[in-house]
Design an enzyme around this catalytic site. Sequence first.
Site, PDB file in Angstrom:
ATOM      1  CE  LYS A 131       8.420   0.909   2.408  1.00  0.00           C
ATOM      2  NZ  LYS A 131       9.089   2.194   2.595  1.00  0.00           N
ATOM      3  CG  ASP A 171       6.662   4.068   0.908  1.00  0.00           C
ATOM      4  OD1 ASP A 171       7.795   4.524   1.079  1.00  0.00           O
ATOM      5  OD2 ASP A 171       6.299   3.579  -0.187  1.00  0.00           O
TER       6      ASP A 171
END
Length: 451
Positions: A131, A171
């Site tokens: 991430k 995201d």
Amino acid sequence: MTKHAYDQKVEEFMALIKAKNPGEREYHQAVHEVAESLIPYIEEHPHYKEAKVLERIAEPERVIIFRVPWQDDKGVIQINRGFRIEMNSAIGPYKGGLRFHPTVNLGILKFLAFEQVFKNSLTSLPLGGGKGGSDFDPKGKSDNEVMHFCQSFMSELYRHIGPNTDIPAGDIGVGGREIGYMFGQYKRLKNEFTGVLTGKSPNWGGSLIRPEATGYGATYIAQEMMKLQNESFKGKTVAVSGSGNVAQFATQKVTELGGMVVSLSDSSGSIYDPKGIDKEKLEYVMYLKNVKRGRIKEYAEKYNAEYMEGQRPWSVKCDVAIPSATENEINQEEAKTLVSNGCKVVSEGANMPCTPEAMAVFQDKRVLYAPGKAANAGGVAVSGLEMTQNSMRMPWTREEVDSRLQIIMKSIHSACVKYGKRDDGSIDYVKGSNIAGFVKVADSMIAQGAV
Ligand code: NDP
């Protein structure tokens, strides 16, 4: 071993995590939730304990932090911080989104990367976990400023990623526009056209259904949970939060399946439309959020719906809730209100939207509760399918991708059922998803030695 003894082991493990990762509140929360399910399982399977697999999984393989300088439209230099957490590559290259939001910090990205490891394993695709992102806020910035930022961000990130190493995606705050600018810069620096990012436009290697995948997937999981109870979306009232990518496509799929979505939100407030957000109203939301980049309040003004300034939508009456904005957006009180208003199904479109206390309310009341790592895995699953199409240099049709997505979401549901059955026959989807996600990664790590 008694429950008390397990609790003590969890606390001992968490004391180590907190000492090593001071101040990273969200990371502690995510690890604690997983440890509660896994420590009893690990005690029953001591080879995982001897290999210290959980301790290893909780330590990122690599953390990259870098400076992102860029020039705004007034010619002023701005400095943001960029991150990439390469968490675990036991079952495939690092994979996970990039978040651009002013709240981004190391602890939030480590929580998201940790969740991603289990989520990616659940998809049954060969994807490790990662991430990244930045504290950059795209809100209120011109396209030109967003482009300058994305180019500077990629000018450092490019040396750490690659189609067989680490493949970022979108995201919060990172949609098609940002992916485009970052892909362009990567291509320019590497002189290579490869599938290094997912969520691309279908014109240049993106998969059909990728934008829809997370919202659709969260809806499919809710549908599977209901099917097991001989229920369906037909005639159900659904509360959705957020109004971005996940919320928009959850709303679309719920409506297609015969449910009625009555709420949406953004960081300024929520709207409640008891007549339902139908196809035409959703088209307006998509225009409002993706093109005009306005506030959800404008929906209330246009359709004469109720606007709840500064509030989340959990006070509305609903059968199903699909939180799709951000972490910790349902607290204990809101969970209790949802249950007392008749909510029987919760499917987490967002990552960790429920506080631990809210989760406990849903578990205790036997709400059909699918945690994010199972419910929102559809996004990364279709990202995995985008990587496959890029490797083959061959795009699939919408129908092909959607049917593969449905198969994956059904198999995630089955894995949760397999590992999450309680003594009373009900399903603990939290335990089920944690154990199912863990086993494949843990076995692979052991097979690969002390790495
Ligand atoms: P978007 O940026 O498209 O939309 C985010 C939405 O949530 C916006 O409506 C935003 O409002 C709201 N929001 C963001 N932060 C906050 C906050 N701190 N408080 C209140 N509202 C907030 O993001 P996505 O739809 O892509 O992501 C939503 C959630 O889904 C996140 O938790 C993400 O991690 C998760 N997720 C996303 C995937 C994907 O494929 N996109 C995959 C798996 C999970 P505003 O516009 O006012 O900021």
